[in-house]
Design an enzyme around this catalytic site. Structure first.
Site, mmCIF file in Angstrom:
data_model
loop_
_atom_site.group_PDB
_atom_site.id
_atom_site.type_symbol
_atom_site.label_atom_id
_atom_site.label_comp_id
_atom_site.label_asym_id
_atom_site.label_seq_id
_atom_site.Cartn_x
_atom_site.Cartn_y
_atom_site.Cartn_z
ATOM 1 N N TRP A 153 0.830 -1.210 0.000
ATOM 2 C CA TRP A 153 0.000 0.000 0.000
ATOM 3 C C TRP A 153 0.867 1.263 0.000
ATOM 4 O O TRP A 153 0.492 2.280 -0.598
ATOM 5 C CB TRP A 153 -0.948 -0.005 1.195
ATOM 6 C CG TRP A 153 -0.269 0.081 2.530
ATOM 7 C CD1 TRP A 153 0.227 -0.933 3.275
ATOM 8 C CD2 TRP A 153 0.002 1.280 3.263
ATOM 9 N NE1 TRP A 153 0.787 -0.457 4.437
ATOM 10 C CE2 TRP A 153 0.655 0.896 4.463
ATOM 11 C CE3 TRP A 153 -0.255 2.632 3.036
ATOM 12 C CZ2 TRP A 153 1.058 1.823 5.418
ATOM 13 C CZ3 TRP A 153 0.145 3.555 4.001
ATOM 14 C CH2 TRP A 153 0.789 3.144 5.172
ATOM 15 N N GLU A 156 -4.551 6.822 -3.765
ATOM 16 C CA GLU A 156 -4.617 8.011 -2.908
ATOM 17 C C GLU A 156 -4.042 9.266 -3.558
ATOM 18 O O GLU A 156 -3.571 10.175 -2.860
ATOM 19 C CB GLU A 156 -3.938 7.745 -1.562
ATOM 20 C CG GLU A 156 -4.540 6.575 -0.797
ATOM 21 C CD GLU A 156 -4.043 6.441 0.624
ATOM 22 O OE1 GLU A 156 -3.894 7.478 1.302
ATOM 23 O OE2 GLU A 156 -3.816 5.299 1.050
ATOM 24 N N HIS A 169 9.068 6.934 7.502
ATOM 25 C CA HIS A 169 8.047 7.965 7.394
ATOM 26 C C HIS A 169 8.103 8.864 8.610
ATOM 27 O O HIS A 169 8.606 8.483 9.676
ATOM 28 C CB HIS A 169 6.648 7.348 7.237
ATOM 29 C CG HIS A 169 6.260 6.413 8.332
ATOM 30 N ND1 HIS A 169 6.762 5.124 8.439
ATOM 31 C CD2 HIS A 169 5.421 6.559 9.384
ATOM 32 C CE1 HIS A 169 6.236 4.525 9.493
ATOM 33 N NE2 HIS A 169 5.430 5.382 10.102
#
Length: 318
Positions: A146, A156, A248
């Site tokens: 994802w 997205e 991240h």
């Protein structure tokens, strides 16, 4: 016993309704603090298990008067001098909840959202190299598919807030699913690094300082330009251990209460990470002993931090 989850909104008749045909196997967790619940079950038309994450939507200042004008049904709980407490039932359009679905849900997902005990653990550099790193390297790439879908713009794209396309220093920024983007005081964004070779805080060296500074400067500038939230109102940090192993950074308004996600040991401020690498050198995070909390349901805890845990290499030989 299996309980069928139902809903009263007209939209529930649509095929996209996450409640339709869903049968609960059990409630995994329930939080009074966050007004949320995680349930495990399956849809009657699908073979695999699913996890539904249910949470109350926050109040919005612009909608308070409309909520009061809807004449919610109220029941007095008690009165004492100048104090009183009521339980009120809002109109259907005022009582919305958010529903996040995970399908198919793996055992890792189920463990993550199940109520569990948390403990402080100590991860030495030797323990990391001997047990933790092999476990991370054994995680199939499919678990972060994802993430790659986002970076490859296969998913997205409509939620992209900012992008720096540089393959080495760049990143993508999206709103976190926990933020509805209606109140800036609830701001919560996630930055995904374009580089795919960085898994966690342990991988960072002085060579990555330019990338980290680029992320801090450009992400804060983009947030201020779009939402009017200044850098001094933002808490930017990196989790260790992260929930998924692709580097991240979390960007969050300082008024947001992220609970366990912002506790000492779990959240490492981005400014501190940069300063540590600049001041102490490239090997700061690879040579440091790190202390943090882990849930006892976590595979990482069970395979690396219990007395009976064995190195992944030894388990594979047996």
């Amino acid at each position: 016993m299996v309980t069928r989850l139902s809903a009263t909104q007209p939209e529930c008749a649509q095929a996209a309704d996450p409640f339709k045909g869903f049968e609960i196997e059990r409630v995994l967790s329930d939080s009074d603090r966050t007004k949320s619940m995680a349930v495990l079950g399956r849809w009657s038309a699908k073979p695999e298990k699913a996890v539904l994450l249910l949470s109350r939507k926050p109040f919005h200042q612009s909608g308070v008067q409309a909520m009061l004008d809807s004449s919610p049904k109220s029941e007095l709980q008690f009165r004492n001098d100048i104090y009183a407490k009521y339980t009120s039932t809002l109109a259907p359009d005022q009582g919305a909840i958010t529903v996040d679905t995970i399908y198919p849900a793996s055992e890792k997902h189920i463990r993550k959202h199940t109520t569990q005990k948390f403990l402080m653990v100590t991860e030495t550099p030797a323990l990391y190299c001997e047990k933790v790193l092999p476990l991370i390297q054994a995680i199939p790439q499919s678990q972060i598919k994802w993430v790659h879908n986002i970076l490859d713009k296969k998913a997205e794209t409509d939620r992209l807030l900012f992008e720096d396309p540089d393959p080495e220093q760049g990143f993508m920024m999206h709103p976190d699913l926990k933020w509805d983007q209606k109140q800036k005081e609830g701001l919560y964004c996630i930055v995904l690094c374009n580089r795919r070779d960085l898994k966690s805080l342990r991988d960072l060296t002085a060579d990555h300082v330019t990338m980290l500074k680029n992320i801090k400067q450009k992400a804060c500038k983009a947030i201020e330009g779009k939402y009017g939230v200044t850098a001094q109102q933002i808490r930017a940090y990196i989790h260790y251990h992260p929930s998924y192993y692709h580097l991240h950074v979390h960007f969050m308004h300082i008024n947001v209460d992220a609970g366990a996600g912002m506790v000492a040991g779990k959240a490492h401020l981005l400014d501190d990470v940069i300063d540590n690498l600049e001041t102490c050198g490239s090997h700061y995070y690879s040579r440091r002993t790190l202390h943090f909390t882990l849930g006892t349901n976590d595979q990482l805890y069970q395979q690396c931090f219990t007395d009976s845990a064995e190195p992944p290499s030894k388990r594979q030989r047996q």
